[in-house]
Design a protein around this motif. Structure first.
Motif, mmCIF file in Angstrom:
data_model
loop_
_atom_site.group_PDB
_atom_site.id
_atom_site.type_symbol
_atom_site.label_atom_id
_atom_site.label_comp_id
_atom_site.label_asym_id
_atom_site.label_seq_id
_atom_site.Cartn_x
_atom_site.Cartn_y
_atom_site.Cartn_z
ATOM 1 N N LYS A 35 35.478 13.090 17.836
ATOM 2 C CA LYS A 35 36.410 12.632 18.874
ATOM 3 C C LYS A 35 36.996 11.309 18.402
ATOM 4 C CE LYS A 35 35.728 13.201 23.482
ATOM 5 N NZ LYS A 35 36.384 14.403 23.958
ATOM 6 N N TYR B 88 31.973 18.002 14.491
ATOM 7 C CA TYR B 88 32.910 17.846 15.611
ATOM 8 C C TYR B 88 33.135 16.357 15.866
ATOM 9 C CZ TYR B 88 35.153 18.976 20.046
ATOM 10 O OH TYR B 88 36.067 19.112 21.068
ATOM 11 N N SER C 128 40.142 15.653 19.868
ATOM 12 C CA SER C 128 38.814 16.204 19.568
ATOM 13 C C SER C 128 39.047 17.326 18.570
ATOM 14 C CB SER C 128 38.161 16.790 20.812
ATOM 15 O OG SER C 128 38.105 15.825 21.822
#
Length: 254
Positions: free
Chosen positions: A7, A5, A12
């Motif tokens: 950002k 994951y 995001s």
């Protein structure tokens, strides 16, 4: 999913694998985890799987509509430096994928929709969860699936929290109206991108006749059914969903 994951700037997103990008668009109540099966399978098959967090509840009310979300996806694809992508969307995500393909066909190598809104007006918002009524919301969440056990307590709690958040509730209703306003029936015959339609035979949110209508209106579509399956095929039957999608991608040389 956490380790993949990222950002970056205003975006995001989840990202794994290398190769042709499959950009996945989640639905109104759907998080990135709804696509765990796809996210684990396709990076091992020569694809880069990318799942952006869509700004469903974070944009201003004026930008809370299908067209603005489609533009957001286009900006994200540009930000990532992708030339062409395969777009995969479920429910509202399918509608956004369709609208993006209408506006920016040059960006889309292939399109995959499952339980998509865009044709059927009561796909969302026909009886939006009553605030404060947990049992009603539990029943609504379970109705999304053929097997009600797929609606875990965590998922039900999430839907309940959304229904009880006044701003999110207003935005949800705004999106539902936008989905009706952005009906795709007139646009689909002009959209020539190869399209894979994967549908649950027991989908009560966007019933099977909606899939048949998509298949009829889209010039280059192939329709696949999954039995004993509701509105989120990739959650309820992940293995079968992946096999269908892989077969279609191979046949289309994508």
């Amino acid at each position: 999913m956490d380790k993949n994951y990222k950002k970056e700037g205003k975006y995001s997103y989840y990202e794994a694998g290398e190769g042709t990008p499959i950009v996945i668009l989640h639905g109104l109540m759907g998080g990135l985890s709804n696509f765990d099966g796809v996210a684990q399978y396709f990076p091992n098959k020569g694809y880069k799987v990318v799942i952006p967090d869509l700004p469903i509840y974070t944009q201003s009310i004026l930008k809370t509509n299908v067209k603005s979300f489609a533009k957001y996806v286009k900006d994200f694809i540009t930000f990532k430096g992708f030339d062409k992508v395969i777009l995969l969307g479920n429910s509202l995500g399918g509608h956004i994928a369709l609208y993006h393909t209408k506006l920016y066909p040059e960006k889309v190598a292939g399109l995959v929709i499952t339980g998509s809104s865009g044709l059927y007006e009561s796909a969302m918002g026909d009886s939006y969860p009553r605030r404060g009524d947990y049992e009603y919301i539990k029943k609504k969440a379970e109705d999304v699936f053929y097997d009600p056990k797929i609606a875990t307590p965590e998922l039900i709690d999430e839907v309940y929290a959304t229904a009880n958040d006044r701003i999110k509730l207003i935005k949800t209703l705004t999106i539902a109206k936008s989905a009706i306003r952005h009906n795709m029936a007139k646009d689909l015959p002009k959209m020539t991108v190869e399209t894979c339609i994967i549908w649950g035979k027991n989908d009560s949110v966007t019933p099977p006749n909606v899939a048949e209508e998509f298949d009829k209106l889209l010039p280059n579509s192939t329709l696949y059914w999954i039995d004993k399956c509701g509105h989120a095929a990739m959650m309820e039957h992940p293995d079968e969903f992946n096999q269908i999608l892989e077969k279609w991608l191979t046949e289309q040389k994508l």
